[in-house]
Design an enzyme around this catalytic site. Structure first.
Site, PDB file in Angstrom:
ATOM      1  N   HIS A 103      37.631  49.347  29.277  1.00  0.00           N
ATOM      2  CA  HIS A 103      37.831  48.445  28.137  1.00  0.00           C
ATOM      3  C   HIS A 103      37.601  47.007  28.573  1.00  0.00           C
ATOM      4  O   HIS A 103      38.155  46.566  29.558  1.00  0.00           O
ATOM      5  CB  HIS A 103      39.259  48.571  27.589  1.00  0.00           C
ATOM      6  CG  HIS A 103      39.501  49.844  26.839  1.00  0.00           C
ATOM      7  ND1 HIS A 103      40.426  49.953  25.841  1.00  0.00           N
ATOM      8  CD2 HIS A 103      38.910  51.062  26.933  1.00  0.00           C
ATOM      9  CE1 HIS A 103      40.411  51.180  25.357  1.00  0.00           C
ATOM     10  NE2 HIS A 103      39.511  51.875  26.008  1.00  0.00           N
TER      11      HIS A 103
ATOM     12  N   TYR B 224      47.442  45.102  19.979  1.00  0.00           N
ATOM     13  CA  TYR B 224      48.829  44.642  20.100  1.00  0.00           C
ATOM     14  C   TYR B 224      49.146  43.887  18.814  1.00  0.00           C
ATOM     15  O   TYR B 224      48.527  42.855  18.538  1.00  0.00           O
ATOM     16  CB  TYR B 224      48.994  43.712  21.293  1.00  0.00           C
ATOM     17  CG  TYR B 224      48.918  44.407  22.651  1.00  0.00           C
ATOM     18  CD1 TYR B 224      47.695  44.752  23.218  1.00  0.00           C
ATOM     19  CD2 TYR B 224      50.087  44.700  23.361  1.00  0.00           C
ATOM     20  CE1 TYR B 224      47.643  45.381  24.464  1.00  0.00           C
ATOM     21  CE2 TYR B 224      50.036  45.322  24.606  1.00  0.00           C
ATOM     22  CZ  TYR B 224      48.816  45.663  25.144  1.00  0.00           C
ATOM     23  OH  TYR B 224      48.754  46.284  26.376  1.00  0.00           O
TER      24      TYR B 224
ATOM     25  N   PRO C 161      56.971  47.446  29.181  1.00  0.00           N
ATOM     26  CA  PRO C 161      55.589  47.941  29.236  1.00  0.00           C
ATOM     27  C   PRO C 161      54.541  47.076  28.517  1.00  0.00           C
ATOM     28  O   PRO C 161      53.352  47.374  28.584  1.00  0.00           O
ATOM     29  CB  PRO C 161      55.683  49.328  28.579  1.00  0.00           C
ATOM     30  CG  PRO C 161      56.938  49.331  27.790  1.00  0.00           C
ATOM     31  CD  PRO C 161      57.864  48.355  28.426  1.00  0.00           C
TER      32      PRO C 161
ATOM     33  N   LYS D 245      51.934  46.848  33.280  1.00  0.00           N
ATOM     34  CA  LYS D 245      51.897  46.539  34.718  1.00  0.00           C
ATOM     35  C   LYS D 245      52.582  47.553  35.643  1.00  0.00           C
ATOM     36  O   LYS D 245      52.316  47.570  36.843  1.00  0.00           O
ATOM     37  CB  LYS D 245      52.556  45.159  34.959  1.00  0.00           C
ATOM     38  CG  LYS D 245      51.741  44.003  34.464  1.00  0.00           C
ATOM     39  CD  LYS D 245      50.560  43.729  35.373  1.00  0.00           C
ATOM     40  CE  LYS D 245      49.487  42.910  34.722  1.00  0.00           C
ATOM     41  NZ  LYS D 245      48.217  43.576  34.535  1.00  0.00           N
TER      42      LYS D 245
ATOM     43  N   TYR E  97      46.211  40.256  32.651  1.00  0.00           N
ATOM     44  CA  TYR E  97      46.119  41.615  32.114  1.00  0.00           C
ATOM     45  C   TYR E  97      45.209  42.496  32.971  1.00  0.00           C
ATOM     46  O   TYR E  97      45.562  43.636  33.291  1.00  0.00           O
ATOM     47  CB  TYR E  97      45.619  41.561  30.666  1.00  0.00           C
ATOM     48  CG  TYR E  97      45.847  42.835  29.901  1.00  0.00           C
ATOM     49  CD1 TYR E  97      47.056  43.095  29.267  1.00  0.00           C
ATOM     50  CD2 TYR E  97      44.840  43.796  29.795  1.00  0.00           C
ATOM     51  CE1 TYR E  97      47.270  44.273  28.566  1.00  0.00           C
ATOM     52  CE2 TYR E  97      45.046  44.971  29.094  1.00  0.00           C
ATOM     53  CZ  TYR E  97      46.259  45.211  28.485  1.00  0.00           C
ATOM     54  OH  TYR E  97      46.475  46.379  27.795  1.00  0.00           O
TER      55      TYR E  97
END
Ligand code: RFL
Ligand code: PHB
Length: 390
Positions: free
Chosen positions: A72, A200, A292, A296, A384
């Site tokens: 991704h 998100y 979460p 990570k 990220y």
């Protein structure tokens, strides 16, 4: 029994450590409380940073990951009826790979067994002894017998409910902790994902996350109250709440299907320092937990044991102990970066109970800023996908 490194826990940390030690010619035994079937089925994380992928591929256990994992290059942030893409790869040159944690576990177990590695499942009554001597040992019950495993070092990789840390005298560790007043309800559904990238979503009724496992399987999460009983969430209620929180942009609907699995995960931030005492070295969730939202946890577990394996390698290769001495300090740099990032993502995206209007506006402003400023978006993206050096 004797080995060089005795490892408690067959999660990503324990199994990867055993695998890396084997590649360095160091013998280890892994002991695990659960059965092999149980750990291979436990649905958890799904996002691998570029560094984790490089570690798995570089150490020879990435063949299926490269075939079946989905690369991704961005994520979507959805709020106030709008979608915004954070183009991670464009901003950082790196990407993430979506590949279930239980698939990583299966690959590592298969590799260890193929190499003749010793993994003992369904052990009980684990007791660590003589950690402050040069010959510590692990006592446990296995297949109805009492076993004593003598080793040079013990690696405590037994996760957030593990026992290893408990064998260190009081006063050694400092604990840093934060509880969040909410939890995540996660589902695995037999429904083709309606997305190519993770979403998100920040919504008045709470956070929602759209993730996936394969072209046929979706993984979705809902923010729920901290004391939620899963029985209060029949499948219809879950889908209805997911629709409310995710179907906020024009011409977009989620795909529904039978729910294969559901569970509630509490949200916690937690760090124990230092990550070592005498001959006991700790790694992964046994010493640090993140909510979460930043994806990570599994990555930190893998990064810890990459450092630890290197340090053991240097010790066995001529007795150099500098890397063992600096293991905790070096690992904690990455741990605290991930702690901050996970806390920040969590604060920006969730609905806080009794959220005051001022805080709500701060959240909105942060979301608008991170989706309009290249500098702020790059900060999100580089955390990220994972910072190579922290
Ligand atoms: P684990 O995986 O918990 O493994 C510890 C192992 O030790 C065993 N054990 C014992 N064995 C022997 N004797 C004892 N006394 C023992 N006590 C425990 C346990 O049975 C277990 O097999 O820890 P490890 O290796 O440190 O790995 C950590 C990760 O599993 C964890 O951080 C992640 O799953 C967190 N996480 C995520 N991490 C990510 O990197 N990306 C994600 O997208 C992500 N999403 C998540 C997550 C965790 C979640 N849950 C359910 C906690 C999403 C969720 C919902
Ligand atoms: C998942 O796919 O399980 C997942 C993805 C992203 C997160 C957490 C979990 O932040």
């Amino acid at each position: 029994m004797r080995t060089q490194v005795g490892i408690v826990g067959a999660g990503p940390a324990g199994l990867m450590l055993s695998h890396l030690l084997h590649l360095a010619g160091i013998d280890s035994v892994v002991i695990e409380r659960r059965s092999r079937e149980y750990v291979q089925k436990r649905v958890r994380a799904g996002v691998l940073e570029q560094g984790s992928v490089d570690l798995l591929v570089g150490s020879g256990v990435g063949e299926r990951l490269l075939r079946e994992g989905a690369r991704h290059e961005g994520i979507e942030l959805r709020f106030d009826g709008e979608s915004h893409r954070v183009p991670m790869t464009e901003l950082t040159g790196r990407a993430i790979t979506v590949y279930g944690q239980q698939e990583v576990i299966k690959d590592l177990i298969a590799a260890r067994l193929a190499a003749g590695g010793q993994l003992l499942f369904e052990v009980d009554d684990v007791v660590l002894r003589d950690l402050d001597s040069e010959e510590p040992s692990i006592r446990f019950r296995h297949e109805g017998r009492d076993v004593e495993l003598h080793c040079d070092f013990v690696a405590g990789c037994d996760g957030s409910h593990g026992v290893s840390r408990g064998f260190v005298p009081d006063g050694v560790f400092t604990t840093y902790e934060r509880e969040y007043p909410f939890a995540w309800l996660g589902i695995l559904a037999a429904a083709p994902p309606a997305v190519h990238e993770l979403i998100y979503a920040n919504h008045e009724r709470g956070f929602a996350l759209y993730s996936l496992r394969s072209p046929e399987i979706s993984r979705l999460y809902l923010q729920v109250a901290a004391d939620t009983d899963i029985a209060e969430w029949p499948d219809d209620r879950i889908w209805s709440e997911l629709r409310t929180r995710l179907e906020t942009v024009p011409d977009w609907t989620l795909n529904e299907g039978p729910i294969l699995e559901k569970g509630v995960t509490p949200m916690r931030s937690f760090v124990v320092e230092p990550m070592q005492w005498k001959r006991l070295f700790l790694a992964g969730d046994a010493v640090h937990i993140v909510p979460p939202t930043g994806a990570k946890g599994m990555n930190l577990a893998l990064a810890d044991v990459a450092l630890l394996a290197k340090a053991f390698g240097a010790w066995y290769d001529g007795g150099q102990d500098e890397l063992l001495a600096t293991y905790s300090r070096d690992a904690l740099r990455r741990v605290w970066r991930a702690q901050h990032f996970s806390w920040w993502m969590t604060s920006m995206l969730h609905r806080l109970p009794d959220q005051d209007p001022y805080e709500r506006q701060l959240q909105r402003s942060a979301l608008r800023y991170v989706t309009s400023s290249k500098a702020y978006a790059t900060s999100l993206a580089e955390n990220y996908v994972g910072l190579p050096e922290v």
